[in-house]
Design an enzyme around this catalytic site. Structure first.
Site, mmCIF file in Angstrom:
data_model
loop_
_atom_site.group_PDB
_atom_site.id
_atom_site.type_symbol
_atom_site.label_atom_id
_atom_site.label_comp_id
_atom_site.label_asym_id
_atom_site.label_seq_id
_atom_site.Cartn_x
_atom_site.Cartn_y
_atom_site.Cartn_z
ATOM 1 N N ILE A 98 0.885 -1.160 0.000
ATOM 2 C CA ILE A 98 0.000 0.000 0.000
ATOM 3 C C ILE A 98 0.925 1.213 0.000
ATOM 4 C CG2 ILE A 98 -1.780 1.273 1.244
ATOM 5 C CD1 ILE A 98 -2.740 -1.313 2.449
ATOM 6 N N PRO A 99 1.046 1.905 -1.136
ATOM 7 C CA PRO A 99 2.137 2.860 -1.315
ATOM 8 C C PRO A 99 1.907 4.226 -0.668
ATOM 9 C CG PRO A 99 0.829 2.755 -3.302
ATOM 10 C CD PRO A 99 0.255 1.723 -2.369
ATOM 11 N N CYS A 100 1.864 4.253 0.654
ATOM 12 C CA CYS A 100 1.699 5.517 1.361
ATOM 13 C C CYS A 100 2.915 6.421 1.167
ATOM 14 C CB CYS A 100 1.417 5.292 2.837
ATOM 15 S SG CYS A 100 2.667 4.348 3.722
ATOM 16 N N HIS A 101 4.040 5.826 0.737
ATOM 17 C CA HIS A 101 5.231 6.644 0.471
ATOM 18 C C HIS A 101 5.026 7.587 -0.709
ATOM 19 C CE1 HIS A 101 5.598 2.870 -1.875
ATOM 20 N NE2 HIS A 101 6.086 3.664 -2.819
#
Length: 282
Positions: free
Chosen positions: A245-248
């Site tokens: 989950i690419p919260c970056h």
């Protein structure tokens, strides 16, 4: 015993941290190499092996001005489900391969009672991590060098679950996400403990293509609640599955990268690495 991959990443992280904090001065190769106690030639070779590009080029991808440009270029198509580049581009595959299933209210409220969770440790381009799974999918993934601390964090999230150290196929498949060749990557299922609002935010993050960036405000708009930027930020900060989950890929509107649960240097490393990988495809 530390692996060569971890030692190399730790060195690269030192360099990225220095570049991130001093990019306005455009530090040269010799200056950065000196800071991490390597010869310029050794540093150049090590960095290029890891990032796929030179330190000078990488600096571009972690600058505020580049982030601003990426935000401006990507906004109109950021959440477009029809991908112009087709399935051959790894930059647009996240929301095709990753599917979220929320845990039942009972599983959510009782700390994972009746859940059986396997976990294992692995190396990634961005350091050591723990990955855990239920029978339905990945429930937790986090960057962590200290195995004991990683296990304790997992057990804190699921205090009533039965937890066992065991590598399974769900974990193995999820870890293919870090490979350059995604032909072995099958659908990744996530089985997540979260509120309805959190799940909605996390699903929106999956639609940010690799190499692109978004903002908290844009995510709030995407989920139909423009006033919820702060709540969106909290939900992103509670993301239980690093990288998948690419919260970056969510940064501040001004182009600053902002915080990251697993450290700002790692966030810069991931954003720069993805920027390099995406641009090398074009």
């Amino acid at each position: 015993m530390e692996t060569k991959e971890k030692i190399n990443y730790d060195r690269i992280a030192q360099a990225i941290d220095y570049i991130r904090q001093n990019f306005r001065e455009q530090p040269n190769l010799d200056e950065v190499a000196e800071k991490i106690h390597l010869s310029p030639s050794h540093f150049q070779r090590l960095f290029t092996e890891w990032a796929g590009t030179s330190p000078k080029k990488f600096l571009q991808y972690i600058s505020v001005e580049h982030a601003k440009k990426t935000l401006a270029d990507g906004r109109t198509t950021l959440f477009d489900a029809t991908f112009e580049t087709g399935l051959s581009s790894t930059s647009r595959l996240h929301d095709l391969f990753v599917n979220i299933e929320g845990m039942t209210p009972a599983e959510y409220k009782n700390g994972g009672k009746n859940l059986f969770i396997n976990y294992s440790f692995a190396e990634s381009p961005f350091g050591s991590l723990i990955v855990a799974s239920t029978s339905k999918g990945i429930c937790y993934m986090a960057f962590e060098d200290d195995e004991e601390k990683a296990i304790n964090n997992l057990k804190t999230k699921f205090p009533n679950a039965a937890v066992e150290r065991k590598l399974d196929l769900l974990q193995q498949n999820a870890l293919f996400i870090f490979q350059n060749d995604w032909s072995r990557l099958h659908e990744i299922k996530l089985h997540l403990k979260g509120t309805g609002f959190q799940l909605k935010v996390w699903e929106s993050l999956l639609k940010i293509p690799m190499g692109k960036l978004s903002t908290y405000k844009n995510i709030a708009e995407q989920i139909g609640n423009i006033q919820a930027s702060r709540a969106v930020g909290t939900a992103i900060g509670n993301n239980p599955v690093a990288y998948l989950i690419p919260c970056h890929r969510v940064i501040q509107s001004a182009g600053n990268f902002g915080g990251y649960m697993w450290g700002p240097t790692r966030k810069a490393a991931i954003i720069g690495w993805e920027g390099v990988k995406t641009n090398s495809e074009n």
